[in-house]
Design an enzyme around this catalytic site. Structure first.
Site, short mmCIF file in Angstrom:
data_model
loop_
_atom_site.label_atom_id
_atom_site.label_comp_id
_atom_site.label_asym_id
_atom_site.label_seq_id
_atom_site.Cartn_x
_atom_site.Cartn_y
_atom_site.Cartn_z
CD GLN A 33 9.84 -36.72 -8.46
OE1 GLN A 33 10.03 -37.84 -7.99
NE2 GLN A 33 9.84 -36.50 -9.76
CE1 TYR B 14 11.54 -17.55 -2.14
CE2 TYR B 14 11.27 -19.75 -3.06
CZ TYR B 14 11.99 -18.85 -2.29
OH TYR B 14 13.16 -19.26 -1.67
P1 NAD Z 1 14.23 -15.70 5.90
O1 NAD Z 1 12.84 -15.26 5.61
O2 NAD Z 1 14.57 -16.14 7.27
O3 NAD Z 1 15.26 -14.55 5.51
C1 NAD Z 1 15.03 -13.59 4.51
C2 NAD Z 1 15.51 -12.24 5.03
O4 NAD Z 1 15.32 -11.26 4.01
C3 NAD Z 1 14.71 -11.78 6.25
O5 NAD Z 1 15.60 -11.31 7.24
C4 NAD Z 1 13.83 -10.67 5.70
O6 NAD Z 1 13.48 -9.72 6.67
C5 NAD Z 1 14.71 -10.10 4.60
N1 NAD Z 1 13.98 -9.42 3.54
C6 NAD Z 1 12.88 -9.85 2.87
N2 NAD Z 1 12.53 -8.94 1.93
C7 NAD Z 1 13.43 -7.93 1.99
C8 NAD Z 1 13.61 -6.72 1.29
N3 NAD Z 1 12.76 -6.35 0.32
N4 NAD Z 1 14.65 -5.91 1.63
C9 NAD Z 1 15.49 -6.26 2.63
N5 NAD Z 1 15.38 -7.39 3.34
C10 NAD Z 1 14.36 -8.22 3.01
O7 NAD Z 1 14.57 -16.82 4.83
P2 NAD Z 1 15.84 -17.77 4.71
O8 NAD Z 1 15.37 -19.14 4.83
O9 NAD Z 1 16.95 -17.30 5.57
O10 NAD Z 1 16.22 -17.53 3.18
C11 NAD Z 1 17.28 -16.68 2.80
C12 NAD Z 1 17.46 -16.72 1.29
O11 NAD Z 1 17.75 -18.06 0.89
C13 NAD Z 1 16.22 -16.29 0.52
O12 NAD Z 1 16.62 -15.54 -0.60
C14 NAD Z 1 15.61 -17.59 0.09
O13 NAD Z 1 14.88 -17.44 -1.10
C15 NAD Z 1 16.84 -18.47 -0.11
N6 NAD Z 1 16.50 -19.89 0.03
C16 NAD Z 1 16.17 -20.41 1.27
C17 NAD Z 1 15.81 -21.75 1.36
C18 NAD Z 1 15.43 -22.38 2.68
O14 NAD Z 1 15.10 -23.56 2.70
N7 NAD Z 1 15.50 -21.68 3.79
C19 NAD Z 1 15.79 -22.55 0.22
C20 NAD Z 1 16.10 -21.97 -1.00
C21 NAD Z 1 16.47 -20.64 -1.08
#
Ligand code: NAD
Ligand code: UDP
Ligand code: UDP
Length: 325
Positions: free
Chosen positions: A284, A153
């Site tokens: 942290q 990741y």
């Molecule tokens: P989530 O897992 O709920 O959403 C990710 C979505 O991407 C899902 O709907 C999944 O089915 C889809 N997906 C995964 N691989 C795929 C692929 N190869 N092709 C098409 N679709 C695909 O996660 P989230 O929390 O909503 O995170 C969304 C984005 O934000 C991500 O990129 C994540 O890295 C980033 N992010 C989230 C957080 C957090 O705390 N939630 C923090 C930092 C970054």
């Protein structure tokens, strides 16, 4: 095509990962602003339930597609969120996780290049790894173990940032990069293993609250509506401002304190148990959000207690009506 960098109503916007937790809220907000949405998702961690309320809307379209494969569509703007975000899910198939960040980003950048459109990358505070600088400013290069269980990741997202900046430098692509810190709120997957969803579900069911390690590690939790607002503000900044920009809530709390707050708010009779700390778990994390404050005029508006109360309400309704979760 929108080449002016202005947030004009009526754009056709591609949201990859649009059926996920943050992506579905982003679709909601962008649609409220009068845009048409093309949601592309392979439903690995996303769910149709998250976008059920949008499916009948003629301004919303969903396509089941894995962004590791090329995608030929016509849109005005791209938000690239596709990627599992919880450690349990991104470590389930780590090779696919890296492919999604690397091959998936190349495909979305290729699409943006062909259409000459703006593209925003949802990057992460994980690019800072287990940070030696606290709080983390965007200028900090991070402390990531490239061989560990989190690397698929962390390094995937770091490589995606590299790709975004090279497409920008080499090909003049109009890019935006935000680094999102821990985000929580309604539509988090109840079983995704993240701390907020785990603790709330455990507290509501009267199960043991599982603190990994001694609970002294810290995180800074931001409510999803604030993050979505920050992402849209970033997308609408003038051409040439690329970021990266941290988006998160600087209200830092230890995991032990989070457990205690959730137990108190739910009136839970659960008891706290300790489990071993996962490998490379950052000790942290707190964003320095000065750049977002000055360039986006953005700060979080929802404090932890308010956000937790809304999230607890959501999980209460999921638990009492599981089929509607
Ligand atoms: P989530 O897992 O709920 O959403 C990710 C979505 O991407 C899902 O709907 C999944 O089915 C889809 N997906 C995964 N691989 C795929 C692929 N190869 N092709 C098409 N679709 C695909 O996660 P989230 O929390 O909503 O995170 C969304 C984005 O934000 C991500 O990129 C994540 O890295 C980033 N992010 C989230 C957080 C957090 O705390 N939630 C923090 C930092 C970054
Ligand atoms: N690509 C895509 N949709 C498009 C244009 C490109 O999915 O509308 C993919 C394409 O498969 C390619 C990748 O994006 O592999 C990178 O495109 P780029 O033009 O940068 O590289 P090249 O085609 O020269 O490999
Ligand atoms: N954590 C915990 N109990 C859980 C789930 C997570 O103590 O049931 C801890 C985890 O070890 C980490 C913090 O909570 O220190 C945040 O974990 P999460 O997976 O939500 O996010 P990330 O580690 O990616 O920031």
């Amino acid at each position: 095509m929108n080449s002016s960098g202005q947030s004009l109503p009526g754009k056709r916007i591609l949201v990859t990962g649009g059926a996920g937790f943050i992506g579905s809220h982003l679709c909601d907000d962008l649609m409220k602003r009068g845009n048409e949405i093309l949601c592309v998702d392979n439903f690995f961690t996303g769910s149709k339930r998250n976008i059920l309320h949008l499916l009948d809307n003629p301004c919303f379209e969903v396509v089941r597609h894995d962004i590791c494969f090329p995608l030929y569509v016509e849109v005005d703007e791209i938000y690239n969120l596709a990627c599992p975000a919880s450690p349990v899910h991104y470590q389930f198939d780590p090779v696919q996780t890296t492919k999604t960040s690397v091959s998936g980003s190349i495909n979305m950048l290729g699409l943006a290049k062909r259409l000459k459109i703006r593209i925003l990358q949802a990057s992460t505070s994980e690019v800072y790894g287990d940070p030696a600088v606290h709080p983390q400013p965007e200028s900090y290069w991070g402390n990531v173990n490239p061989l560990g269980l989190r690397a698929c990741y962390d390094e995937g997202k770091r490589c995606a940032e590299t790709l975004f900046f090279d497409y920008h430098r080499q090909l003049g692509l109009d890019i935006k990069v935000v680094r999102i810190f821990n985000t929580y709120g309604p539509r988090m997957h109840p079983d995704d293993g993240r701390v907020v969803s785990n603790f709330i579900v455990q507290a509501l069911k009267g199960e043991d609250i599982t603190i990994y390690g001694d609970g002294g590690q810290t995180r800074s939790f931001c409510f999803v509506d604030d993050i979505v607002n920050g992402m849209i503000r970033m997308m609408d900044t003038p051409k040439g401002f690329t970021g990266p920009v941290n988006l998160g809530n600087p209200e830092e709390c230890s995991i032990r304190e989070l457990a205690e707050r959730i137990m108190e708010m739910t009136g839970s009779s659960s008891k706290i148990v300790h489990k071993s700390l996962p490998e490379d778990d950052p000790r942290q994390r707190r964003p320095d959000i000065s750049l977002a404050q000055t360039r986006l005029n953005w700060s979080p508006t929802i404090d932890l207690d308010t956000g937790l109360a809304r999230t607890i309400d959501y999980f209460e309704s999921c638990i009492s009506k599981p089929s509607k979760g």
